[in-house]
Write an enzyme that holds these catalytic residues in place. Structure first.
Site, PDB file in Angstrom:
ATOM      1  N   TRP A  25      19.149 -15.217 -36.479  1.00 11.27           N
ATOM      2  CA  TRP A  25      19.610 -13.957 -37.073  1.00 11.27           C
ATOM      3  C   TRP A  25      20.324 -14.231 -38.393  1.00 11.27           C
ATOM      4  O   TRP A  25      20.995 -15.240 -38.536  1.00 11.27           O
ATOM      5  CB  TRP A  25      20.586 -13.249 -36.125  1.00 11.27           C
ATOM      6  CG  TRP A  25      19.921 -12.478 -35.021  1.00 11.27           C
ATOM      7  CD1 TRP A  25      19.106 -12.978 -34.041  1.00 11.27           C
ATOM      8  CD2 TRP A  25      20.025 -11.069 -34.784  1.00 11.27           C
ATOM      9  NE1 TRP A  25      18.695 -11.980 -33.218  1.00 11.27           N
ATOM     10  CE2 TRP A  25      19.245 -10.793 -33.633  1.00 11.27           C
ATOM     11  CE3 TRP A  25      20.691 -10.025 -35.406  1.00 11.27           C
ATOM     12  CZ2 TRP A  25      19.126  -9.509 -33.097  1.00 11.27           C
ATOM     13  CZ3 TRP A  25      20.582  -8.741 -34.880  1.00 11.27           C
ATOM     14  CH2 TRP A  25      19.803  -8.492 -33.746  1.00 11.27           C
ATOM     15  N   HIS A  88      29.336  -5.587 -28.101  1.00 10.93           N
ATOM     16  CA  HIS A  88      28.296  -6.617 -27.991  1.00 10.93           C
ATOM     17  C   HIS A  88      28.732  -7.917 -28.671  1.00 10.93           C
ATOM     18  O   HIS A  88      28.511  -9.020 -28.165  1.00 10.93           O
ATOM     19  CB  HIS A  88      27.014  -6.079 -28.643  1.00 10.93           C
ATOM     20  CG  HIS A  88      25.777  -6.810 -28.263  1.00 10.93           C
ATOM     21  ND1 HIS A  88      24.987  -6.459 -27.201  1.00 10.93           N
ATOM     22  CD2 HIS A  88      25.182  -7.903 -28.799  1.00 10.93           C
ATOM     23  CE1 HIS A  88      23.977  -7.290 -27.097  1.00 10.93           C
ATOM     24  NE2 HIS A  88      24.068  -8.170 -28.060  1.00 10.93           N
TER      25      HIS A  88
HETATM   26  C1  DLZ Z   1      21.359  -8.671 -30.280  1.00 12.94           C
HETATM   27  C2  DLZ Z   1      22.056  -9.417 -31.382  1.00 12.94           C
HETATM   28  C3  DLZ Z   1      22.882  -8.744 -32.278  1.00 12.94           C
HETATM   29  C4  DLZ Z   1      23.135  -7.275 -32.182  1.00 12.94           C
HETATM   30  N1  DLZ Z   1      23.492  -9.394 -33.279  1.00 12.94           N
HETATM   31  C5  DLZ Z   1      23.312 -10.730 -33.402  1.00 12.94           C
HETATM   32  C6  DLZ Z   1      23.960 -11.439 -34.448  1.00 12.94           C
HETATM   33  O1  DLZ Z   1      24.681 -10.896 -35.294  1.00 12.94           O
HETATM   34  N2  DLZ Z   1      23.759 -12.789 -34.503  1.00 12.94           N
HETATM   35  C7  DLZ Z   1      22.976 -13.465 -33.602  1.00 12.94           C
HETATM   36  O2  DLZ Z   1      22.859 -14.695 -33.709  1.00 12.94           O
HETATM   37  N3  DLZ Z   1      22.343 -12.801 -32.620  1.00 12.94           N
HETATM   38  C8  DLZ Z   1      22.482 -11.474 -32.509  1.00 12.94           C
HETATM   39  N4  DLZ Z   1      21.856 -10.762 -31.498  1.00 12.94           N
HETATM   40  C9  DLZ Z   1      20.879 -11.499 -30.648  1.00 12.94           C
HETATM   41  C10 DLZ Z   1      21.511 -12.202 -29.420  1.00 12.94           C
HETATM   42  O3  DLZ Z   1      22.201 -13.376 -29.827  1.00 12.94           O
HETATM   43  C11 DLZ Z   1      20.384 -12.596 -28.446  1.00 12.94           C
HETATM   44  O4  DLZ Z   1      19.414 -13.366 -29.134  1.00 12.94           O
HETATM   45  C12 DLZ Z   1      19.714 -11.390 -27.839  1.00 12.94           C
HETATM   46  O5  DLZ Z   1      20.643 -10.588 -27.161  1.00 12.94           O
HETATM   47  C13 DLZ Z   1      18.570 -11.801 -26.852  1.00 12.94           C
HETATM   48  O6  DLZ Z   1      19.091 -12.589 -25.788  1.00 12.94           O
END
Ligand code: DLZ
Length: 156
Positions: A25, A88
């Site tokens: 991400w 979250h």
């Molecule tokens: C779902 C999610 C969100 C909302 N934000 C981030 C983030 O800012 N950085 C990150 O590394 N991952 C994010 N994720 C994904 C979750 O880490 C995870 O991959 C999902 O919930 C699937 O298990």
């Protein structure tokens, strides 16, 4: 937590094999973190392998799988989580931090902790080791992991 006061001494040569576990991400920030970690490994002469996981929530499992192979003397966990409007953020950050520490203590493999937990994307960019960033958390995490390799070797 202030970023000031970190170690400034270069880690020196470390002939080790290292895995960089990186979330996917926030691409621009992650590019900076990965570049800082790989540069620090290259400067120390450590061989690195980049392993991508989907998000920061998956960092601990990625580290656990890499540690279980016993192929790496250290791991570097990189990710960035940006606070949104719901709780979250807290769940993902807590799971990643607690999980990574648990993997490290259970396996005895040091893990550099390069997880940015920021209120805004601007804060993350400022810590990502990019040309206009003030901090380089990928390099710092790699420095910590490689330093722990030397600590373990000195004590072993
Ligand atoms: C779902 C999610 C969100 C909302 N934000 C981030 C983030 O800012 N950085 C990150 O590394 N991952 C994010 N994720 C994904 C979750 O880490 C995870 O991959 C999902 O919930 C699937 O298990």
């Amino acid at each position: 937590m202030s970023g000031a006061g970190g170690p400034t001494t270069p880690v020196g040569p470390v002939n080790a094999r290292v895995a960089i576990i990186a979330a996917s991400w926030h691409e621009e920030v992650m590019e900076g973190l990965v570049a800082g970690a790989t540069r620090t490994c290259d400067e120390a002469g450590a061989r690195w392998q980049l392993i991508r996981v989907p998000g920061s929530f998956e960092l601990a499992l990625g580290c656990s799988i890499a540690a279980a192979t016993r192929r790496f003397e250290a791991l570097i966990a990189l990710g960035v989580v940006i606070r949104g409007d719901t709780p979250h953020f807290d769940y993902v950050c807590r799971a990643a931090a607690d999980g990574i520490m648990r993997v490290s203590l259970d396996s005895g493999v040091p893990i550099g902790f390069g997880l940015l937990t920021c209120d805004t994307e601007a804060q993350a960019l400022d810590r990502a080791g990019l040309s206009d960033s003030t901090e380089d958390k990928g390099a710092e995490a790699a420095h910590a992991a490689l330093t722990m390799v030397t600590v373990i070797r000195a004590l072993g």
